[in-house]
Design a protein around this motif. Structure first.
Motif, PDB file in Angstrom:
ATOM      1  N   TYR A 170      49.280  96.167  10.563  1.00 44.37           N
ATOM      2  CA  TYR A 170      49.236  94.775  10.906  1.00 44.37           C
ATOM      3  C   TYR A 170      47.935  94.122  11.571  1.00 44.37           C
ATOM      4  O   TYR A 170      47.476  93.109  11.452  1.00 44.37           O
ATOM      5  CB  TYR A 170      50.436  94.378  11.743  1.00 44.37           C
ATOM      6  CG  TYR A 170      50.596  92.625  11.783  1.00 44.37           C
ATOM      7  CD1 TYR A 170      51.299  92.152  10.884  1.00 44.37           C
ATOM      8  CD2 TYR A 170      50.329  92.170  12.781  1.00 44.37           C
ATOM      9  CE1 TYR A 170      51.636  90.860  11.019  1.00 44.37           C
ATOM     10  CE2 TYR A 170      50.562  90.707  13.034  1.00 44.37           C
ATOM     11  CZ  TYR A 170      51.368  90.134  12.041  1.00 44.37           C
ATOM     12  OH  TYR A 170      51.517  88.764  12.205  1.00 44.37           O
ATOM     13  N   ILE A 227      55.310  92.348   6.172  1.00 44.44           N
ATOM     14  CA  ILE A 227      53.969  92.330   6.524  1.00 44.44           C
ATOM     15  C   ILE A 227      53.218  91.831   5.066  1.00 44.44           C
ATOM     16  O   ILE A 227      53.341  92.518   4.223  1.00 44.44           O
ATOM     17  CB  ILE A 227      53.195  93.707   6.792  1.00 44.44           C
ATOM     18  CG1 ILE A 227      53.979  94.214   8.065  1.00 44.44           C
ATOM     19  CG2 ILE A 227      51.640  93.617   6.888  1.00 44.44           C
ATOM     20  CD1 ILE A 227      53.432  95.548   8.469  1.00 44.44           C
ATOM     21  N   ARG A 231      47.482  90.993   5.005  1.00 41.89           N
ATOM     22  CA  ARG A 231      47.257  91.922   6.506  1.00 41.89           C
ATOM     23  C   ARG A 231      47.193  93.266   6.368  1.00 41.89           C
ATOM     24  O   ARG A 231      46.308  93.860   7.118  1.00 41.89           O
ATOM     25  CB  ARG A 231      48.542  91.669   7.252  1.00 41.89           C
ATOM     26  CG  ARG A 231      48.964  90.246   7.713  1.00 41.89           C
ATOM     27  CD  ARG A 231      47.796  89.419   8.884  1.00 41.89           C
ATOM     28  NE  ARG A 231      47.867  90.374   9.804  1.00 41.89           N
ATOM     29  CZ  ARG A 231      47.162  89.838  11.002  1.00 41.89           C
ATOM     30  NH1 ARG A 231      46.816  88.545  11.024  1.00 41.89           N
ATOM     31  NH2 ARG A 231      47.184  90.626  12.145  1.00 41.89           N
TER      32      ARG A 231
END
Length: 235
Positions: A170, A227, A231
């Protein structure tokens, strides 16, 4: 999750470990055994403890071997599979070729758990063999200490790695974490084991550690699906 993708990722990372990470595997086993010997050495000369009590305590202390191996070797794999692959842009190729991100994550975590647990077994066996040959030390496991060594503490470690893997996917700048985490965890757990050498583990420690590990893995498996691919590739 795509089973075909999962098998492909496991096969790929297995080849990577066998190709370039055998040295880390062996070094972890040896280094952890050296630290464990330093930890348990004060117990060797205790004459006020019965032989059976010593054997039980030596068995209990292998729980710290579990944490050391899982956090150090497991992190090495996770760092290579997630962080380094992201920096090398390899992750872009895998995602661009349609590899499902959950399959990608589960595959990397699966191979990490597998090889780390194999290393744990070898580490404990080598420790027991060395202590028996060098000092004629016996090891005795209760159900609690066996569960702590081979289930509870590994589960806690794998849960920690699962959460750390989310951080690596992330956030963009994680080099300081990848450098400090193995150092702090290795030395921290080792110092803790030295201080708690005469403390016998309790059932509550076992239950809480297991619960935290399971919860962490479950949480990470949910978060990874949320996610965005942008990212993951670092954009």
């Amino acid at each position: 999750m795509n089973i075909t993708d999962l098998k492909a990722v496991i096969w790929k990372e297995n080849k990577e470990i066998l190709r370039s990470m055998k040295g880390v595997f062996l070094l972890t086993i040896v280094t952890t055994n050296v630290l464990q010997y330093i930890t348990v050495s004060p117990l060797l000369n205790r004459t006020d403890i019965s032989g059976e009590m010593k054997a039980t305590q030596f068995g209990a202390l292998t729980m710290y071997l579990s944490v050391l191996v899982v956090l150090f070797l497991g992190h090495t794999f996770i760092n290579r599979f997630l962080n380094d692959e992201r920096k090398d842009k390899t992750i872009q190729i895998l995602l661009a070729n349609g590899i499902d991100k959950r399959s990608l994550w589960f595959g990397k975590m699966t191979i990490t758990v597998l090889y780390t647990f194999i290393a744990l077994i070898f580490t404990v066996l080598l420790h027991i063999l060395f202590m028996k040959i060098a000092f004629n030390v016996d090891f005795k496991y209760t159900l609690l200490t066996f569960f702590l060594t081979f289930v509870s503490m590994p589960m806690l470690g794998f849960g920690t790695l699962a959460l750390l893997s989310i951080v690596y996917w992330y956030f963009n700048k994680v080099d300081i974490i990848s450098f400090l985490f193995p150092l702090i965890s290795y030395l921290g757990i080792w110092n803790l084991s030295i201080k708690l050498i005469y403390n016998f583990p309790s059932l509550i420690v076992c239950l809480i550690s297991t619960a935290i590990g399971i919860l962490a893995i479950f949480t990470a498996s949910i978060v990874v699906n949320r996610i965005p691919k942008e990212r993951i590739i670092g954009k």
